[in-house]
Design an enzyme around this catalytic site. Sequence first.
Site, short mmCIF file in Angstrom:
data_model
loop_
_atom_site.label_atom_id
_atom_site.label_comp_id
_atom_site.label_asym_id
_atom_site.label_seq_id
_atom_site.Cartn_x
_atom_site.Cartn_y
_atom_site.Cartn_z
N ALA A 1 0.87 -1.17 0.00
CA ALA A 1 0.00 0.00 0.00
C ALA A 1 0.91 1.22 0.00
O ALA A 1 2.07 1.14 0.42
CB ALA A 1 -0.88 -0.03 1.23
N GLU B 1 -0.41 -9.59 -0.45
CA GLU B 1 -1.83 -9.85 -0.14
C GLU B 1 -2.69 -9.92 -1.40
O GLU B 1 -3.56 -10.79 -1.53
CB GLU B 1 -2.36 -8.76 0.80
N GLY C 1 0.80 -5.16 0.94
CA GLY C 1 -0.40 -5.29 0.11
C GLY C 1 -0.13 -6.00 -1.21
O GLY C 1 -1.06 -6.52 -1.83
N GLU D 1 4.67 -5.05 7.29
CA GLU D 1 3.85 -4.02 7.93
C GLU D 1 4.29 -3.68 9.35
O GLU D 1 4.22 -2.53 9.76
CB GLU D 1 2.37 -4.46 7.95
N1 DAK Z 1 4.63 3.36 -0.79
C1 DAK Z 1 5.03 4.55 -1.30
N2 DAK Z 1 6.17 4.72 -1.98
C2 DAK Z 1 6.94 3.63 -2.17
C3 DAK Z 1 6.59 2.36 -1.67
C4 DAK Z 1 5.36 2.24 -0.95
N3 DAK Z 1 4.93 1.09 -0.45
N4 DAK Z 1 7.56 1.48 -1.99
C5 DAK Z 1 8.48 2.18 -2.69
N5 DAK Z 1 8.10 3.46 -2.79
C6 DAK Z 1 8.82 4.55 -3.46
C7 DAK Z 1 10.05 4.97 -2.64
O1 DAK Z 1 9.69 5.87 -1.60
C8 DAK Z 1 10.89 5.63 -3.72
O2 DAK Z 1 10.39 6.92 -3.95
P1 DAK Z 1 11.40 8.17 -4.19
O3 DAK Z 1 12.27 8.22 -2.99
O4 DAK Z 1 12.14 7.77 -5.45
O5 DAK Z 1 10.47 9.33 -4.37
C9 DAK Z 1 10.57 4.79 -4.96
O6 DAK Z 1 9.36 4.10 -4.69
C10 DAK Z 1 11.65 3.74 -5.24
O7 DAK Z 1 11.84 2.99 -4.03
P2 DAK Z 1 13.30 2.77 -3.38
O8 DAK Z 1 14.20 3.91 -3.72
O9 DAK Z 1 13.07 2.45 -1.95
O10 DAK Z 1 13.77 1.50 -4.19
P3 DAK Z 1 14.74 0.34 -3.69
O11 DAK Z 1 15.02 -0.51 -4.88
O12 DAK Z 1 15.87 0.89 -2.91
O13 DAK Z 1 13.84 -0.50 -2.66
C11 DAK Z 1 11.81 -1.62 -1.90
C12 DAK Z 1 12.68 -1.18 -3.11
C13 DAK Z 1 10.50 -2.18 -2.46
C14 DAK Z 1 12.54 -2.72 -1.13
C15 DAK Z 1 11.58 -0.40 -0.98
O14 DAK Z 1 11.06 0.68 -1.78
C16 DAK Z 1 10.62 -0.68 0.12
O15 DAK Z 1 10.99 -1.24 1.15
N6 DAK Z 1 9.38 -0.22 -0.05
C17 DAK Z 1 8.35 -0.33 0.95
C18 DAK Z 1 7.86 -1.74 0.99
C19 DAK Z 1 6.86 -1.91 2.09
O16 DAK Z 1 7.12 -1.71 3.28
N7 DAK Z 1 5.66 -2.29 1.68
C20 DAK Z 1 4.60 -2.53 2.58
C21 DAK Z 1 3.79 -1.28 2.67
S1 DAK Z 1 2.62 -1.44 3.96
C22 DAK Z 1 -4.43 -1.70 5.28
C23 DAK Z 1 -4.33 -1.81 3.99
C24 DAK Z 1 -3.17 -2.21 3.44
C25 DAK Z 1 -2.10 -2.46 4.21
C26 DAK Z 1 -2.19 -2.34 5.54
C27 DAK Z 1 -3.36 -1.98 6.09
N8 DAK Z 1 -5.60 -1.25 5.81
C28 DAK Z 1 -6.08 0.03 5.45
C29 DAK Z 1 -6.27 -2.08 6.75
C30 DAK Z 1 -0.90 -2.79 3.60
C31 DAK Z 1 0.20 -2.19 4.06
C32 DAK Z 1 1.36 -2.23 3.25
O17 DAK Z 1 1.39 -2.76 2.18
#
Ligand code: DAK
Length: 263
Positions: free
Chosen positions: A68, A116, A113, A136
């Site tokens: 997300a 998921e 997400g 998360e």
């Molecule tokens: N959201 C927003 N931006 C994101 C992102 C994300 N999930 N993932 C990556 N980006 C953005 C980065 O901020 C970066 O932006 P700039 O700095 O260039 O502006 C760009 O994409 C490139 O990312 P990186 O520079 O970080 O690229 P790397 O190759 O170094 O790393 C990575 C790739 C995928 C390992 C890293 O970006 C990363 O760790 N991203 C976050 C992954 C993550 O934590 N995903 C889980 C998100 S939480 C719910 C509904 C849904 C959910 C929960 C509750 N309810 C409402 C009940 C779900 C939650 C999630 O999914």
Amino acid sequence: MATFENITTERLEPGIAVVRIDRPKALNALNAKTILELQLELSDLAKDSTVRVVILTGAGDKSFIAGADITEMKDLTPGEGVIFSQAGHEVAKLLETMPKPTIAAVNGFALGGGTEMALACDFILASDRAVFGQPEVALGIIPGFGGCFRLARAVGWPKAKYLIYSGARIKADEAMEMGLCAKVFPAEQFWDEVVKVAQTIARQSSSAVTKAKQLMVEFSETTGLHYKIDGEAHSFGRLIGSGDQREGMTAFVEKRAAKFEGI
Ligand code: DAK
């Protein structure tokens, strides 16, 4: 046909719809607009009798869905958190229950997400460069699109607990070993192999395939699952606005390690 900002749909013969999430600046992370677009497009595809198989994938070769959108989630209110979660559940439910097979073609990062949404599809085909995980808890929240339940259903409770409590990322081969994926293909041949699988399914009797899916949805207690998932949306809503959620997401945006206090 509707035109969307963050998703595209390509038609392939015979009767295959390829839905691509296309937000390269955020590695295809799901913001509220993308979720709404997916909901509209998948509802249409579910009803379209010319479509026999739906493939969900990410544009580019780096990411399926990087979760997300953290930047957008950072400032949600608890009420908005519940609404966001419920919209994501609707998308997952469509993938899971539409009367035709849905394939997650995981071409890169499938985090949070992303894992998921892949799990809500009938099965996952992964590139050998795919990376899965539920990170998360590192953001002060819990999986919000049904992850707590669908991951356990796929890999069993102990492995799901390990993945969710640790936030560990796993590569495609480990995901395959755990039972998360149906097949892993080398990245170079990935797309051709995905299309071959979809074509094979699309050439079968669609009424027989649909009946098989309906039975499996029924016998896997998916309806009960949808009820439980509503509880997940409310648990998520309660974490939104907590100190740890603000800290976890602010730390991600500021590109630093989070300092959690358990509040
Ligand atoms: N959201 C927003 N931006 C994101 C992102 C994300 N999930 N993932 C990556 N980006 C953005 C980065 O901020 C970066 O932006 P700039 O700095 O260039 O502006 C760009 O994409 C490139 O990312 P990186 O520079 O970080 O690229 P790397 O190759 O170094 O790393 C990575 C790739 C995928 C390992 C890293 O970006 C990363 O760790 N991203 C976050 C992954 C993550 O934590 N995903 C889980 C998100 S939480 C719910 C509904 C849904 C959910 C929960 C509750 N309810 C409402 C009940 C779900 C939650 C999630 O999914």
